[in-house]
Write a protein that holds these residues in place. Structure first.
Motif, PDB file in Angstrom:
ATOM      1  N   VAL A 142     123.706   9.423  46.836  1.00  0.00           N
ATOM      2  CA  VAL A 142     123.976   8.108  47.418  1.00  0.00           C
ATOM      3  C   VAL A 142     124.611   8.331  48.792  1.00  0.00           C
ATOM      4  N   ILE A 143     124.133   7.603  49.783  1.00  0.00           N
ATOM      5  CA  ILE A 143     124.602   7.781  51.160  1.00  0.00           C
ATOM      6  C   ILE A 143     125.759   6.830  51.455  1.00  0.00           C
ATOM      7  N   GLY A 144     126.804   7.356  52.091  1.00  0.00           N
ATOM      8  CA  GLY A 144     127.905   6.521  52.564  1.00  0.00           C
ATOM      9  C   GLY A 144     128.664   5.796  51.478  1.00  0.00           C
ATOM     10  N   ALA A 145     128.895   6.453  50.366  1.00  0.00           N
ATOM     11  CA  ALA A 145     129.552   5.806  49.228  1.00  0.00           C
ATOM     12  C   ALA A 145     130.978   6.317  49.033  1.00  0.00           C
ATOM     13  N   GLU A 146     131.672   6.568  50.122  1.00  0.00           N
ATOM     14  CA  GLU A 146     132.997   7.177  50.037  1.00  0.00           C
ATOM     15  C   GLU A 146     133.980   6.353  49.210  1.00  0.00           C
ATOM     16  N   SER A 147     134.019   5.025  49.411  1.00  0.00           N
ATOM     17  CA  SER A 147     134.972   4.206  48.659  1.00  0.00           C
ATOM     18  C   SER A 147     134.586   4.145  47.180  1.00  0.00           C
ATOM     19  N   PHE A 148     133.296   4.112  46.896  1.00  0.00           N
ATOM     20  CA  PHE A 148     132.818   4.139  45.513  1.00  0.00           C
ATOM     21  C   PHE A 148     133.231   5.450  44.849  1.00  0.00           C
ATOM     22  N   ILE A 149     133.016   6.554  45.535  1.00  0.00           N
ATOM     23  CA  ILE A 149     133.373   7.870  45.005  1.00  0.00           C
ATOM     24  C   ILE A 149     134.882   7.973  44.811  1.00  0.00           C
ATOM     25  N   GLU A 161     133.051  -2.176  39.588  1.00  0.00           N
ATOM     26  CA  GLU A 161     132.693  -2.640  40.934  1.00  0.00           C
ATOM     27  C   GLU A 161     131.496  -3.567  40.794  1.00  0.00           C
ATOM     28  N   ARG A 162     131.672  -4.814  41.215  1.00  0.00           N
ATOM     29  CA  ARG A 162     130.591  -5.805  41.141  1.00  0.00           C
ATOM     30  C   ARG A 162     129.886  -5.901  42.484  1.00  0.00           C
ATOM     31  N   GLU A 163     128.583  -6.121  42.423  1.00  0.00           N
ATOM     32  CA  GLU A 163     127.749  -6.284  43.615  1.00  0.00           C
ATOM     33  C   GLU A 163     127.961  -5.156  44.620  1.00  0.00           C
ATOM     34  N   LEU A 164     127.989  -3.966  44.096  1.00  0.00           N
ATOM     35  CA  LEU A 164     128.135  -2.755  44.898  1.00  0.00           C
ATOM     36  C   LEU A 164     126.792  -2.434  45.545  1.00  0.00           C
ATOM     37  N   GLN A 165     126.792  -2.253  46.846  1.00  0.00           N
ATOM     38  CA  GLN A 165     125.563  -1.892  47.546  1.00  0.00           C
ATOM     39  C   GLN A 165     125.507  -0.377  47.699  1.00  0.00           C
ATOM     40  N   LEU A 166     124.500   0.204  47.077  1.00  0.00           N
ATOM     41  CA  LEU A 166     124.277   1.643  47.173  1.00  0.00           C
ATOM     42  C   LEU A 166     123.123   1.902  48.123  1.00  0.00           C
ATOM     43  N   THR A 167     123.311   2.863  49.003  1.00  0.00           N
ATOM     44  CA  THR A 167     122.252   3.249  49.936  1.00  0.00           C
ATOM     45  C   THR A 167     121.705   4.598  49.493  1.00  0.00           C
ATOM     46  N   PRO A 183     118.438   7.595  49.931  1.00  0.00           N
ATOM     47  CA  PRO A 183     117.631   8.139  51.029  1.00  0.00           C
ATOM     48  C   PRO A 183     116.519   7.173  51.447  1.00  0.00           C
ATOM     49  N   LEU A 184     116.096   7.307  52.677  1.00  0.00           N
ATOM     50  CA  LEU A 184     115.089   6.445  53.303  1.00  0.00           C
ATOM     51  C   LEU A 184     115.590   5.015  53.459  1.00  0.00           C
ATOM     52  N   GLU A 185     116.940   4.873  53.560  1.00  0.00           N
ATOM     53  CA  GLU A 185     117.570   3.575  53.837  1.00  0.00           C
ATOM     54  C   GLU A 185     117.293   2.523  52.770  1.00  0.00           C
ATOM     55  N   ARG A 186     116.992   2.933  51.552  1.00  0.00           N
ATOM     56  CA  ARG A 186     116.772   1.987  50.458  1.00  0.00           C
ATOM     57  C   ARG A 186     118.126   1.532  49.945  1.00  0.00           C
ATOM     58  N   ILE A 187     118.375   0.214  49.967  1.00  0.00           N
ATOM     59  CA  ILE A 187     119.646  -0.356  49.535  1.00  0.00           C
ATOM     60  C   ILE A 187     119.423  -1.143  48.249  1.00  0.00           C
ATOM     61  N   VAL A 188     120.277  -0.870  47.264  1.00  0.00           N
ATOM     62  CA  VAL A 188     120.201  -1.544  45.971  1.00  0.00           C
ATOM     63  C   VAL A 188     121.590  -2.078  45.635  1.00  0.00           C
ATOM     64  N   THR A 189     121.649  -3.329  45.184  1.00  0.00           N
ATOM     65  CA  THR A 189     122.912  -3.922  44.763  1.00  0.00           C
ATOM     66  C   THR A 189     123.018  -3.805  43.246  1.00  0.00           C
ATOM     67  N   VAL A 190     124.142  -3.242  42.791  1.00  0.00           N
ATOM     68  CA  VAL A 190     124.344  -3.002  41.362  1.00  0.00           C
ATOM     69  C   VAL A 190     125.746  -3.447  40.946  1.00  0.00           C
ATOM     70  N   ASP A 191     125.912  -3.674  39.663  1.00  0.00           N
ATOM     71  CA  ASP A 191     127.233  -3.798  39.056  1.00  0.00           C
ATOM     72  C   ASP A 191     127.494  -2.463  38.374  1.00  0.00           C
TER      73      ASP A 191
END
Length: 107
Positions: free
Chosen positions: A53-60, A75-81, A83-91
């Motif tokens: 996961v890219i740029g997930a420092e606070s999540f980690i 974490e609700r409505e967490l946006q995970l990025t 590779p290839l800039e694919r963004i997914v919102t998850v709980d």
């Protein structure tokens, strides 16, 4: 038999399930997680979450705190990025596996 049954249940879930070690390296992922990450467990095994996961420092940081404190992390409505800039919102709900003290794995 029970262990096989439990594995079949987890692998049949439509929600992604990951097990991470103390260094947040992947120990297990079910098929729903393989779909979310667009990566097979065989290829992802032992990779660190920061490699998946890219740029997930606070999540980690939240996951590390979960391991250290022994308390669940939500974490609700967490946006995970991915590779290839694919963004997914998850709980996300993480909990330490309390088989050892201190816990060494996250679910």
């Amino acid at each position: 038999m029970l262990r096989n049954y439990q594995r079949r249940v987890v692998e049949s879930l439509s929600i992604a399930v990951l097990v991470l070690d103390r260094r947040l390296r992947l120990l297990f992922m079910n098929p729903a997680a393989e779909t979310l990450f667009e990566l097979s467990f065989r290829k992802a095994q032992r990779l660190g979450l920061s490699e998946l996961v890219i740029g997930a420092e606070s999540f980690i940081a939240g996951l590390r705190h979960c391991l250290e404190s022994g308390h669940p992390y939500i974490e609700r409505e967490l946006q995970l990025t991915f590779p290839l800039e694919r963004i997914v919102t998850v709980d996300c709900t993480a909990a330490p596996l309390l088989e050892r003290d201190p816990p060494t794995e996250l679910l």
